[in-house]
Write a protein that holds these residues in place. Structure first.
Motif, PDB file in Angstrom:
ATOM      1  N   ALA A  49       0.836  -1.206   0.000  1.00  0.00           N
ATOM      2  CA  ALA A  49       0.000   0.000   0.000  1.00  0.00           C
ATOM      3  C   ALA A  49       0.871   1.256   0.000  1.00  0.00           C
ATOM      4  CB  ALA A  49      -0.937  -0.008   1.204  1.00  0.00           C
ATOM      5  N   ASN A  50       1.962   1.240   0.759  1.00  0.00           N
ATOM      6  CA  ASN A  50       2.874   2.388   0.788  1.00  0.00           C
ATOM      7  C   ASN A  50       3.531   2.605  -0.576  1.00  0.00           C
ATOM      8  OD1 ASN A  50       2.301   2.772   3.489  1.00  0.00           O
ATOM      9  ND2 ASN A  50       4.145   1.751   4.214  1.00  0.00           N
ATOM     10  N   ILE A  51       3.944   1.525  -1.214  1.00  0.00           N
ATOM     11  CA  ILE A  51       4.561   1.625  -2.539  1.00  0.00           C
ATOM     12  C   ILE A  51       3.539   2.145  -3.549  1.00  0.00           C
ATOM     13  CG2 ILE A  51       5.533   0.290  -4.455  1.00  0.00           C
ATOM     14  CD1 ILE A  51       6.805  -1.544  -2.267  1.00  0.00           C
ATOM     15  N   ASN A  52       2.327   1.606  -3.508  1.00  0.00           N
ATOM     16  CA  ASN A  52       1.286   2.055  -4.438  1.00  0.00           C
ATOM     17  C   ASN A  52       0.963   3.534  -4.245  1.00  0.00           C
ATOM     18  OD1 ASN A  52       1.121  -0.475  -5.572  1.00  0.00           O
ATOM     19  ND2 ASN A  52      -0.702  -1.080  -4.438  1.00  0.00           N
ATOM     20  N   ALA A  53       0.887   3.985  -2.997  1.00  0.00           N
ATOM     21  CA  ALA A  53       0.607   5.399  -2.725  1.00  0.00           C
ATOM     22  C   ALA A  53       1.733   6.277  -3.266  1.00  0.00           C
ATOM     23  CB  ALA A  53       0.423   5.620  -1.225  1.00  0.00           C
ATOM     24  N   PHE A  54       2.975   5.854  -3.070  1.00  0.00           N
ATOM     25  CA  PHE A  54       4.124   6.609  -3.580  1.00  0.00           C
ATOM     26  C   PHE A  54       4.078   6.701  -5.103  1.00  0.00           C
ATOM     27  CE2 PHE A  54       8.388   6.397  -5.452  1.00  0.00           C
ATOM     28  CZ  PHE A  54       8.909   7.604  -5.014  1.00  0.00           C
ATOM     29  N   LEU A  55       3.850   5.564  -5.762  1.00  0.00           N
ATOM     30  CA  LEU A  55       3.839   5.552  -7.224  1.00  0.00           C
ATOM     31  C   LEU A  55       2.659   6.346  -7.786  1.00  0.00           C
ATOM     32  CD1 LEU A  55       4.919   1.875  -7.947  1.00  0.00           C
ATOM     33  CD2 LEU A  55       6.291   3.961  -8.164  1.00  0.00           C
ATOM     34  N   THR A  56       1.517   6.273  -7.130  1.00  0.00           N
ATOM     35  CA  THR A  56       0.356   7.050  -7.568  1.00  0.00           C
ATOM     36  C   THR A  56       0.649   8.544  -7.474  1.00  0.00           C
ATOM     37  OG1 THR A  56      -1.154   5.293  -6.898  1.00  0.00           O
ATOM     38  CG2 THR A  56      -2.094   7.505  -7.135  1.00  0.00           C
ATOM     39  N   GLN A  57       1.268   8.968  -6.373  1.00  0.00           N
ATOM     40  CA  GLN A  57       1.622  10.379  -6.214  1.00  0.00           C
ATOM     41  C   GLN A  57       2.664  10.793  -7.245  1.00  0.00           C
ATOM     42  OE1 GLN A  57       0.199  12.714  -4.129  1.00  0.00           O
ATOM     43  NE2 GLN A  57       1.382  14.069  -5.446  1.00  0.00           N
ATOM     44  N   LYS A  58       3.626   9.918  -7.503  1.00  0.00           N
ATOM     45  CA  LYS A  58       4.665  10.213  -8.491  1.00  0.00           C
ATOM     46  C   LYS A  58       4.057  10.379  -9.885  1.00  0.00           C
ATOM     47  CE  LYS A  58       9.353   9.190  -9.587  1.00  0.00           C
ATOM     48  NZ  LYS A  58       9.629  10.606  -9.728  1.00  0.00           N
ATOM     49  N   MET A  59       3.108   9.513 -10.233  1.00  0.00           N
ATOM     50  CA  MET A  59       2.441   9.633 -11.537  1.00  0.00           C
ATOM     51  C   MET A  59       1.647  10.930 -11.623  1.00  0.00           C
ATOM     52  SD  MET A  59       1.268   5.758 -12.616  1.00  0.00           S
ATOM     53  CE  MET A  59      -0.016   5.706 -11.421  1.00  0.00           C
ATOM     54  N   ALA A  60       0.977  11.318 -10.544  1.00  0.00           N
ATOM     55  CA  ALA A  60       0.215  12.571 -10.535  1.00  0.00           C
ATOM     56  C   ALA A  60       1.156  13.767 -10.691  1.00  0.00           C
ATOM     57  CB  ALA A  60      -0.596  12.689  -9.249  1.00  0.00           C
ATOM     58  N   ASP A  61       2.290  13.729 -10.001  1.00  0.00           N
ATOM     59  CA  ASP A  61       3.271  14.810 -10.121  1.00  0.00           C
ATOM     60  C   ASP A  61       3.821  14.896 -11.546  1.00  0.00           C
ATOM     61  OD1 ASP A  61       2.889  15.245  -7.424  1.00  0.00           O
ATOM     62  OD2 ASP A  61       4.800  14.329  -6.806  1.00  0.00           O
ATOM     63  N   ASP A  62       4.132  13.740 -12.129  1.00  0.00           N
ATOM     64  CA  ASP A  62       4.649  13.714 -13.501  1.00  0.00           C
ATOM     65  C   ASP A  62       3.616  14.244 -14.487  1.00  0.00           C
ATOM     66  OD1 ASP A  62       7.016  12.665 -12.577  1.00  0.00           O
ATOM     67  OD2 ASP A  62       6.608  10.613 -13.249  1.00  0.00           O
ATOM     68  N   LYS A  63       2.357  13.869 -14.285  1.00  0.00           N
ATOM     69  CA  LYS A  63       1.289  14.323 -15.175  1.00  0.00           C
ATOM     70  C   LYS A  63       1.123  15.837 -15.075  1.00  0.00           C
ATOM     71  CE  LYS A  63      -3.444  13.268 -16.488  1.00  0.00           C
ATOM     72  NZ  LYS A  63      -4.633  12.462 -16.203  1.00  0.00           N
ATOM     73  N   ALA A  64       1.178  16.371 -13.858  1.00  0.00           N
ATOM     74  CA  ALA A  64       1.057  17.820 -13.666  1.00  0.00           C
ATOM     75  C   ALA A  64       2.240  18.544 -14.306  1.00  0.00           C
ATOM     76  CB  ALA A  64       0.972  18.145 -12.182  1.00  0.00           C
TER      77      ALA A  64
END
Length: 81
Positions: A49-64
């Motif tokens: 869950a921690n890894i998924n949350a990190f990767l989800t945030q990273k993808m959102a940051d990259d998209k922005a």
């Protein structure tokens, strides 16, 4: 005490994840081993869950970041300091 760990590495940086592993002796009873496996399963789910949350945030940051680059494509960007 042992630690379960996972490392994320990318050109933009790295990130380490870890979770403590529960202790169990080699002569543990069946009940103790089942408790160990239950705790291990729980810790693995938390780590995932921690890894998924990190990767989800990273993808959102990259998209922005990509959206901002597209918005400014072909224009001179001046920092407002």
């Amino acid at each position: 005490m042992s630690t379960l760990s996972a490392d994320y590495a990318a050109p933009s940086g790295t990130h380490a994840f870890s979770a403590p592993l529960p202790a169990v002796s080699s002569s543990a009873s069946t009940t103790d081993r089942l408790a160990f496996l239950g705790a291990l399963q729980s810790d693995l789910k938390t780590l995932q869950a921690n890894i998924n949350a990190f990767l989800t945030q990273k993808m959102a940051d990259d998209k922005a970041s990509d959206a901002k680059e597209e918005e400014n494509y072909g224009e001179e960007v001046v920092d407002e300091d």
